[in-house]
Motif scaffolding. Structure first.
Motif, PDB file in Angstrom:
ATOM      1  N   ALA A   6      55.532  10.069  13.603  1.00 51.78           N
ATOM      2  CA  ALA A   6      54.229   9.559  13.139  1.00 51.78           C
ATOM      3  C   ALA A   6      53.108  10.025  14.067  1.00 51.78           C
ATOM      4  O   ALA A   6      52.028  10.390  13.608  1.00 51.78           O
ATOM      5  N   VAL A   9      52.408  13.597  13.235  1.00 42.38           N
ATOM      6  CA  VAL A   9      51.712  13.727  11.956  1.00 42.38           C
ATOM      7  C   VAL A   9      50.235  13.377  12.132  1.00 42.38           C
ATOM      8  O   VAL A   9      49.347  14.099  11.657  1.00 42.38           O
ATOM      9  N   SER A  10      49.966  12.267  12.854  1.00 37.82           N
ATOM     10  CA  SER A  10      48.570  11.891  13.084  1.00 37.82           C
ATOM     11  C   SER A  10      47.847  12.975  13.877  1.00 37.82           C
ATOM     12  O   SER A  10      46.685  13.286  13.601  1.00 37.82           O
ATOM     13  N   GLY A  71      53.146  16.557   7.956  1.00 38.56           N
ATOM     14  CA  GLY A  71      51.757  16.432   8.356  1.00 38.56           C
ATOM     15  C   GLY A  71      50.877  17.342   7.530  1.00 38.56           C
ATOM     16  O   GLY A  71      51.144  17.590   6.361  1.00 38.56           O
TER      17      GLY A  71
END
Lengths: 144, 128
Positions: A6, A9-10, A71
């Motif tokens: 995560a 991806v951010s 992403g």
């Protein structure tokens, strides 16, 4: 580890929005440039965002995929096909024989809206990043 | 004998795994906020839990024991709204709400897990 994924991806989202912002500012800066170093009129640039598919599967990581964690990325920056603006400026050194000067097809209004959208998207990604961090910090409490 | 850990830790861990997977999906949706053609994703939750809840009895855990959840939750389309002109249907408000909701769920599970381990610690130390 989904939380680390995560974060990646951010981070990809933040990076893509930053690239988008760079393109927007470039368009704005060149809104009145009748000529570029290539000798042609500047054309509005459009970043093309692309979703990166693929979870953290073993084969995709082993296969050396550049971004196997999913992403988003800016796959390419294309030039707008719209016709340039034509302004009557007979005294301008770059004006054609008919006295018209070609100016970039950049609409500052559109660029400002894009800039706002980009800012909000960047903030959303930063918030998601913070949420991931706080979840990770909470997990560490188990060790206390 | 008090059975402190009759599957509770296992189930909490599974809940945590679910929450972090869902979190990864939400961050992916947020990252693809402006990607043309991107459809928002989510994890199917309800139909995974249902068989466990239906099979619950008064003296048994509401959730099936370890091994019954081997199938990983399915990734489904979130379908939060109609796609925009570019084919993207990420609804930022809903995604951010889901982000907070999921983080809260995750942190609650961790808190309960910490409570479980504290009980264990207390039992081991033998003090009241």
């Amino acid at each position: 580890m989904d939380l680390f994924r995560a974060l990646d991806v951010s981070a990809s989202g933040l990076s893509a929005q930053r690239t988008r912002m760079e393109v927007v500012t470039e368009n704005l800066a060149n809104a009145e440039s009748p000529v570029t170093t290539s000798g042609k009129v500047y054309r509005r640039k459009i970043p093309v965002l692309q979703a990166v598919e693929g979870g953290p599967s073993f084969s995709s990581v082993l296969g050396g995929a550049s971004n196997a964690r999913g992403g988003v990325r800016v796959s390419q920056v294309v030039e707008s096909p719209e016709a340039p603006r034509r302004v009557y400026q007979p005294g301008h050194p770059l004006a054609g024989p008919d006295g018209f000067l070609s100016l970039p097809n950049v609409n500052p209004l559109v660029e400002m809206v894009d800039m706002l959208m980009t800012t909000r998207a960047y903030e959303a990604n930063a918030t998601a990043f913070q949420a991931t961090k706080s979840m990770g910090a909470k997990l560490l409490e188990i060790l206390k | 004998m008090i059975r402190l850990f009759d599957g509770a830790v296992d189930q909490l861990t599974r809940g945590l795994a679910f929450a972090s997977r869902r979190h990864a999906l939400v961050t992916e949706n947020v990252a693809n906020l402006a990607t043309p053609g991107y459809r928002a994703k989510d994890l199917a939750f309800d139909d995974q839990l249902k068989p466990g809840v239906v099979g619950a009895t008064d003296d048994g855990p509401a959730l099936p024991p370890l091994g019954r959840f081997e199938r990983r939750p399915r990734v489904v389309l979130a379908q939060d709204g109609t796609p925009r002109g570019d084919g993207n249907d990420v609804n930022l408000d809903r995604q951010m709400a889901r982000l907070s909701q999921n983080a809260l769920y995750h942190n609650t599970l961790v808190q309960v897990l910490v409570g479980q381990f504290n009980s264990m610690k207390q039992a081991i130390s033998g003090r009241v």
